[in-house]
Design a protein around this motif. Structure first.
Motif, PDB file in Angstrom:
ATOM      1  N   GLU A   1      -4.453   3.392  -6.485  1.00 59.43           N
ATOM      2  CA  GLU A   1      -4.656   2.472  -7.604  1.00 59.43           C
ATOM      3  C   GLU A   1      -5.617   1.341  -7.237  1.00 59.43           C
ATOM      4  OE1 GLU A   1      -0.742   1.163  -8.578  1.00 59.43           O
ATOM      5  OE2 GLU A   1      -0.165   3.059  -9.524  1.00 59.43           O
ATOM      6  N   ASP A   2      -5.855   0.492  -8.242  1.00 61.18           N
ATOM      7  CA  ASP A   2      -6.621  -0.756  -8.071  1.00 61.18           C
ATOM      8  C   ASP A   2      -8.044  -0.524  -7.567  1.00 61.18           C
ATOM      9  OD1 ASP A   2      -4.443  -2.375  -8.862  1.00 61.18           O
ATOM     10  OD2 ASP A   2      -3.583  -2.228  -6.851  1.00 61.18           O
TER      11      ASP A   2
ATOM     12  N   ALA B   1      -6.067  -6.694  -5.963  1.00 62.55           N
ATOM     13  CA  ALA B   1      -5.673  -6.254  -7.300  1.00 62.55           C
ATOM     14  C   ALA B   1      -6.063  -7.318  -8.318  1.00 62.55           C
ATOM     15  CB  ALA B   1      -4.168  -6.007  -7.344  1.00 62.55           C
TER      16      ALA B   1
END
Length: 331
Positions: A116-117, A174
C-alpha cells in the motif's frame, strides 16, 4: 563486476516529504548515486537542504506547469549513470532491501514494489530493460496505469518475469490521495471530503483514459520521447517544445470526452449516459489537467450526491464492504 545502482527521484512541490526521505535513502549502503530532479517546484530545491552525501546529484527542470510522471521520470532515468535504476518517489526509501545483484534472477534484475501507500509504483530494474521498452509511455498523463503499462511492456517485449518486492522492503510516508493525484501543490486545494472525492474522481478519469491511450498509442524504444535542452550558465533544463509527443487528434478528442464522462460520473455519482447528454457548460471539460468545480457542483455534492451515497453504501455495508461504504460517503 557488481552492478552500480542509481536511485532516481523526481520531486515537484514535495519538499517536506523529500527532506524526510532523503536521509533514509542516504543510509542505504547499496547505491552509488542518488539523482534528484526538481521538476519546476515553486520553491526550488537547494543542494544545501539535502543530506551531506556526495552520492546525491541535484538537477532542475524549469518551465513545467504541471506534474507529468512519465516525462519526468523518463528524463531522470536517462540522466542517471547506474547499471541498475531504482525509481523511488520523494516519499519513499529502501528499508529491508539488499544490493541489486542479490535480487537478480537468471542474471537479470527486475523488481517492482508491492503493498500500500504508493509502493506499487517503485521499481529496481536493469537499465537495459528500460532501454528495450523505451521507459514510460509519454502519451500518458495524470495518475494511474503508467506503472502497469511499463510492467506489461517489460514482460511482453523484454520477456522478463517481474519479481515483487515484499512491502517491508520499502518505507513510505503515508498521505492522502491528493498527493497521489498530484493536486496538493495547488494553492486552492483544501483537505476535506469533497477534495478527497475530487481526487478519487480525477484518478479514475485519468487512469481509464491512460488505459485507452496505451492501447491506441503503444510505446516502444522507437517512440518519439521528449527532448530537453541544458543551459550551461544556469544549469537548468527545459523541454524542447516541438519534441513533446502528441497523439493523433482523433484519439486526443476521444480521451477528452472519456475523462469528462468518468470524472463527473464518479464525482457527482451521475450515470455516464446523463453526463453525455448534459451541456459542457454545466459539466466542463478539463482545464490544465483538472476539472473546475463550481458552486453548483459543490451544492449538488453536499446534498443530492450524498443522498445517493447512503443507500448504496448501506448495501455495501451489508455485504461486509466497510471500506467501500467509507469511500462512497466521503466521495
Amino acid at each position: 563486476m557488481p552492478r552500480s545502482t542509481s536511485v532516481v527521484t523526481v520531486c515537484m512541490n514535495r519538499r517536506e516529504h523529500l527532506l524526510e526521505a532523503a536521509p533514509r535513502v542516504a543510509a542505504w549502503p547499496h547505491h552509488q548515486e542518488h539523482l534528484i530532479v526538481d521538476w519546476s517546484s515553486i520553491d526550488p530545491l537547494r543542494r544545501a537542504d539535502l543530506p551531506d552525501d556526495p552520492r546525491i546529484r541535484l538537477l532542475r527542470v524549469e518551465g513545467e506547469r504541471r506534474w507529468n510522471l512519465c516525462r519526468a521520470y523518463n528524463f531522470a532515468l536517462q540522466q542517471a549513470r547506474g547499471d541498475c535504476l531504482f525509481k523511488l518517489d520523494a516519499d519513499g526509501w529502501p528499508e529491508d532491501l539488499p544490493a541489486a545483484d542479490a535480487l537478480a534472477v537468471d542474471g537479470v534484475v527486475c523488481c517492482f514494489g508491492s503493498g500500500e501507500d504508493g509502493r506499487l509504483g517503485q521499481f529496481l530494474v536493469d537499465r537495459s530493460l528500460l532501454e528495450q521498452v523505451g521507459g514510460f509511455n509519454e502519451y500518458l498523463w495524470g495518475y494511474g496505469f503508467d506503472d502497469k503499462d511499463l510492467k506489461a511492456r517489460i514482460q511482453g517485449h523484454a520477456g522478463v518475469a517481474i519479481r515483487l518486492l515484499q512491502p517491508q522492503a520499502l518505507g513510505v510516508i503515508a498521505h492522502s490521495i491528493e498527493y497521489r493525484a498530484s493536486r496538493a501543490h495547488r494553492a486552492d486545494v483544501r483537505p476535506g471530503p469533497l477534495e478527497e472525492g475530487h481526487s478519487h474522481a480525477l484518478k479514475r478519469a485519468t487512469s481509464m483514459a491512460n488505459r485507452v491511450m496505451a492501447a491506441s498509442c503503444p510505446w516502444s524504444h522507437r517512440s518519439p520521447a521528449s527532448l530537453y535542452s541544458h543551459d550551461p550558465l544556469t544549469g537548468v533544463w527545459r523541454l524542447v517544445p516541438d519534441s513533446l509527443p502528441r497523439p493523433p487528434e482523433g484519439v486526443r478528442q476521444e480521451l477528452i470526452r472519456l475523462r469528462r464522462h468518468q470524472f463527473w460520473g464518479r464525482f457527482l455519482m451521475i450515470p455516464e449516459v446523463v453526463v453525455m447528454e448534459l451541456p459542457v457548460k454545466l459539466l466542463p471539460k478539463e482545464s490544465r489537467g483538472d476539472f473546475p468545480v463550481r458552486w453548483w457542483h459543490r451544492l449538488y455534492w453536499h446534498t443530492i450526491r450524498r443522498a445517493y451515497a447512503w443507500p448504496v453504501g448501506l448495501l455495501a455495508l451489508l455485504k461486509g464492504r466497510r471500506q467501500q461504504l467509507l469511500r462512497l460517503v466521503r466521495g
